[in-house]
Design an enzyme around this catalytic site. Structure first.
Site, PDB file in Angstrom:
ATOM      1  N   HIS A 156       0.839  -1.213   0.000  1.00  0.00           N
ATOM      2  CA  HIS A 156       0.000   0.000   0.000  1.00  0.00           C
ATOM      3  C   HIS A 156       0.871   1.259   0.000  1.00  0.00           C
ATOM      4  O   HIS A 156       0.438   2.304   0.480  1.00  0.00           O
ATOM      5  CB  HIS A 156      -0.952   0.043   1.201  1.00  0.00           C
ATOM      6  CG  HIS A 156      -1.676  -1.238   1.459  1.00  0.00           C
ATOM      7  ND1 HIS A 156      -2.948  -1.499   0.996  1.00  0.00           N
ATOM      8  CD2 HIS A 156      -1.278  -2.365   2.112  1.00  0.00           C
ATOM      9  CE1 HIS A 156      -3.317  -2.717   1.368  1.00  0.00           C
ATOM     10  NE2 HIS A 156      -2.311  -3.271   2.034  1.00  0.00           N
ATOM     11  N   SER A 277      14.986  21.017 -17.193  1.00  0.00           N
ATOM     12  CA  SER A 277      13.780  21.795 -17.426  1.00  0.00           C
ATOM     13  C   SER A 277      14.168  23.070 -18.155  1.00  0.00           C
ATOM     14  O   SER A 277      15.247  23.625 -17.941  1.00  0.00           O
ATOM     15  CB  SER A 277      13.122  22.125 -16.088  1.00  0.00           C
ATOM     16  OG  SER A 277      12.345  23.305 -16.196  1.00  0.00           O
ATOM     17  N   LYS A 283      16.350  21.416 -12.104  1.00  0.00           N
ATOM     18  CA  LYS A 283      15.648  20.153 -12.343  1.00  0.00           C
ATOM     19  C   LYS A 283      16.487  19.074 -13.033  1.00  0.00           C
ATOM     20  O   LYS A 283      17.283  19.352 -13.918  1.00  0.00           O
ATOM     21  CB  LYS A 283      14.391  20.403 -13.206  1.00  0.00           C
ATOM     22  CG  LYS A 283      13.279  21.147 -12.512  1.00  0.00           C
ATOM     23  CD  LYS A 283      12.699  20.420 -11.310  1.00  0.00           C
ATOM     24  CE  LYS A 283      11.838  19.233 -11.683  1.00  0.00           C
ATOM     25  NZ  LYS A 283      10.546  19.613 -12.277  1.00  0.00           N
ATOM     26  N   GLU A 290       9.585   8.063 -17.086  1.00  0.00           N
ATOM     27  CA  GLU A 290       8.186   8.509 -17.268  1.00  0.00           C
ATOM     28  C   GLU A 290       7.633   8.035 -18.600  1.00  0.00           C
ATOM     29  O   GLU A 290       6.480   7.599 -18.705  1.00  0.00           O
ATOM     30  CB  GLU A 290       8.114  10.039 -17.200  1.00  0.00           C
ATOM     31  CG  GLU A 290       8.381  10.587 -15.816  1.00  0.00           C
ATOM     32  CD  GLU A 290       8.534  12.095 -15.855  1.00  0.00           C
ATOM     33  OE1 GLU A 290       7.564  12.785 -15.517  1.00  0.00           O
ATOM     34  OE2 GLU A 290       9.613  12.575 -16.239  1.00  0.00           O
TER      35      GLU A 290
END
Ligand code: ARG
Length: 461
Positions: A156, A277, A283, A290
């Site tokens: 979980h 970024s 970043k 992803e």
């Protein structure tokens, strides 16, 4: 040159229909397998006397030349020639005239395209299997790099029990192994030859389907022409197998995306596989992971597309089936792209050992081991569960760990507890206590690492 099927038609085809029905724009990549299939077919035709040996030889030689021209990008695509099969055949006829016109004897494009697809799926399946082995190898190599590192295991997404890093890595090896087994199983059905099923009913000519199957490395010819000329089960299975690989990759990607956040801080991804970024100078984004997660959606959608495509199709061939290649190639390209990048990401990431260790005693990762300690001293499991639950509550109210509780306090919660309880408290002790087969116990994991090295033939160093 007129259309191969032009005989019964009076007028020409509406150019819009040609644009609508063509598949050369996406099936050109079958050229190599199409030519291999045709050479085998011609060889068989000569063996049964439907071609002379000289005819079969000139067909094979011309097909090889055509193949080289196509590979060199020299074949112009013409939508009036519909698909790759017609492109190759018309190039052959342009070279050989009437001899070229004999190649299609005893077959149809329906068994031809099914044969091409099986040859294409077979070689892709083997390539995907090798790519999966590379990913497994990268995970197994990590086991040595991260030897002894303990990570929190989650259920979980809440801290659950401690787990060796190597146990995590081998978990992915197992998943990819099942993917490889599924591919191997699918391969059995890919290995049944459609060639010579012709349009749907077979042929009145004395073709030898066993021989063409053998020439193409298939295990046997399919026993029912009506079935096999319309069969796309193997292709749907294969894409399903790819979709499960995609699911496994997306789980890994998601886990590592989380682990590389400031909040987790477990993992540093390799620079070459992260991106920056355009506005935020600090970043480092996990774009490869992803997109691995995102592209999984495409492969899964491809399975649905194929199932919906075949649903309710009557026997045998229907033109709908031409669309199978759109989904198949998309699934293949997507999975291959993901698998090609994965090993480098797996190998290049670094666990942030200090950050992990600094918070390892949070979350009561040793609570279940303490309960099992009580069980070993005769406490019924449910009672032990309740007792440890109360101890955890006590710790939470004090802001301390189970290992911080004085022995007297532990004993007043449960008289069966003795001084040796200290041997199971704390995350490291908890890890050391594991012993069941397949568990995260040190000896168990070491054995599994060894087994994987052997299985993947990774040499010791
Ligand atoms: N391009 C077609 C396909 O991919 C080849 C088979 C065509 N057969 C036919 N009877 N029109 O399915």
């Amino acid at each position: 040159m007129g259309k191969a099927w032009g005989g019964r038609f009076e007028g020409g085809t509406d150019p819009r229909v040609e644009r609508f029905t063509e598949s050369i724009s996406f099936d050109a990549r079958l050229a190599e397998v199409d030519i291999r299939g045709s050479i085998a077919h011609a060889t068989m035709l000569a063996e049964v006397g439907l071609l002379t040996a000289a005819e079969a030889q000139s067909i094979a030689a011309a097909l090889k030349e055509i193949g080289q021209e196509i590979a060199a990008g020299k074949m112009e695509h013409r939508i009036d020639l519909e698909d790759i099969h017609m492109h190759v055949e018309s190039a052959l006829i342009a070279r050989l005239g009437d001899v070229g016109r004999k190649l299609h004897t005893g077959r149809s494009r329906n068994d031809q395209v099914a044969t091409d697809l099986k040859l294409y799926v077979r070689q892709t399946l083997d390539a995907v299997d090798a790519l999966l082995a590379d990913v497994q190898g990268a995970f197994v190599e990590r086991c040595e790099l991260d030897e002894g590192v303990i990570l929190p295991g989650y259920t979980h997404l809440q801290r659950a029990q401690p787990v060796l890093a190597a146990h995590y890595w081998l978990a992915y090896c197992e998943k990819f192994q099942r993917d490889r087994e599924r591919l191997a199983d699918c391969r059995k059905r890919v290995q049944i030859s459609p060639l010579g099923a012709a349009a749907l009913a077979g042929s009145s000519l004395p073709i030898n389907r066993h021989r063409s199957a053998e020439l193409l490395g298939f295990d046997a010819p399919a026993a029912n022409s009506l079935d096999v000329s319309s069969d796309r089960d193997f292709l749907i299975e294969f894409v399903f197998d790819l979709s499960l690989i995609a699911a496994h990759l997306s789980t890994w990607a998601e886990e590592w995306i989380l682990w590389s956040t400031t909040e987790f801080g477990f993992l540093k991804l390799p620079d070459a596989y992260t991106t920056g970024s355009s506005i935020m100078p600090q970043k480092r984004n996990p774009d490869v992971l992803e997109l691995t997660r995102g592209k999984a959606a495409r492969v899964m959608a491809d399975v649905s597309q194929l199932l919906i495509l075949v649903k309710g199709l009557p026997l045998a061939y229907n033109r709908d089936l031409q669309e199978d290649k759109v989904a198949l190639f998309d699934a293949i390209d997507t999975i291959v792209a993901c698998l090609e990048l994965a090993p480098a990401v797996v190998a290049g990431a670094r666990l942030n050992r200090e950050r992990i260790a600094a918070r390892l005693e949070e979350g009561f990762l040793d609570a279940t081991t303490l309960m099992e300690y009580l069980i070993l001293r005769g406490v019924p499991m449910r009672t032990g569960h309740e007792t440890v639950g109360k101890l955890v509550r006590l710790c939470e109210s004090r802001g301390c760990k189970l290992a911080d509780l004085p022995l007297a306090e532990l004993q007043s919660a449960c008289p069966q507890i003795e001084a040796d309880v200290s041997k199971v408290l704390g995350t490291t002790n908890a890890i050391n206590a594991f012993q069941s087969y397949g568990s995260t116990g040190r000896a168990q994991v070491a054995e599994q690492v060894e087994a994987w090295r052997k299985r993947l033939q990774i040499s010791d160093h």
